[in-house]
Design an enzyme around this catalytic site. Structure first.
Site, mmCIF file in Angstrom:
data_model
loop_
_atom_site.group_PDB
_atom_site.id
_atom_site.type_symbol
_atom_site.label_atom_id
_atom_site.label_comp_id
_atom_site.label_asym_id
_atom_site.label_seq_id
_atom_site.Cartn_x
_atom_site.Cartn_y
_atom_site.Cartn_z
ATOM 1 N N ASP A 117 0.859 -1.186 0.000
ATOM 2 C CA ASP A 117 0.000 0.000 0.000
ATOM 3 C C ASP A 117 0.891 1.230 0.000
ATOM 4 O O ASP A 117 1.931 1.252 0.666
ATOM 5 C CB ASP A 117 -0.904 0.019 1.235
ATOM 6 C CG ASP A 117 -2.014 -1.025 1.172
ATOM 7 O OD1 ASP A 117 -2.371 -1.445 0.062
ATOM 8 O OD2 ASP A 117 -2.531 -1.397 2.234
ATOM 9 N N ASP A 136 -7.050 -1.728 -4.128
ATOM 10 C CA ASP A 136 -8.039 -1.434 -3.092
ATOM 11 C C ASP A 136 -9.154 -0.546 -3.639
ATOM 12 O O ASP A 136 -10.330 -0.750 -3.336
ATOM 13 C CB ASP A 136 -7.387 -0.752 -1.884
ATOM 14 C CG ASP A 136 -6.382 -1.650 -1.185
ATOM 15 O OD1 ASP A 136 -6.480 -2.888 -1.308
ATOM 16 O OD2 ASP A 136 -5.490 -1.104 -0.507
#
Length: 160
Positions: A117, A136
């Site tokens: 991320d 995501d």
């Protein structure tokens, strides 16, 4: 179904390309943070060993494989659902976003042991401690699209 597979492939490729560029080429792995559009957007390296926002995060290797199996099972279930009850164009694209995003995060777990991320958005003086990635976003938008664009089709027969 071709639209679903094309959307999934494109989503997967965009997710993986952005991760390679940011994590490896821009060396975010070592740098830690890169201000892109301060104060709104920055790249912050975060290795997510759980699900969204690090929920159920666990360092045990078995959890990584449980999450890989879960993502593959959900992706398979969505594919079967779309094959059995094909929605319109928007429903197929939504399914493709969800599947492509899920597979992008699965590949991260296999390669890195965690999901890479790096996107961090902050607004209005509120510091956001969480990071996310393109996969995501695709999963979130895809799930929302499935809620909006699938379901019972209106019955065209008029009841007398």
């Amino acid at each position: 179904m071709r639209l679903l597979f094309r959307t999934a492939a494109l989503t997967f490729m965009i997710d993986q390309i952005t991760k390679v560029l940011v994590v490896n080429v821009a060396n975010l792995r070592s740098v830690g943070t890169i201000d892109v559009l301060p104060p709104w957007l920055s790249f912050r390296m975060a290795w997510n060993r759980g699900v969204n926002f690090g929920l159920f995060s666990h360092d045990a290797d078995i959890m990584r494989w449980v999450l890989v199996a879960l993502a593959l099972a959900i992706s398979g279930w969505v594919l079967v659902w779309m094959w059995r009850d094909p929605p319109g164009r928007w429903g197929l694209m939504s399914a493709g976003l969800l599947v492509g995003g899920a597979l992008g995060n699965v590949l991260d777990r296999i390669i890195y042991g965690a999901v890479a991320d790096f996107l961090n958005v902050t607004c209005c003086g509120i510091e956001n401690p969480y990071a996310f990635n393109v996969a995501d976003i695709a999963i979130f938008v895809g799930a929302g699209g499935l809620l909006l664009f699938t379901g019972r089709k209106p019955d065209r027969k008029k009841t007398p």
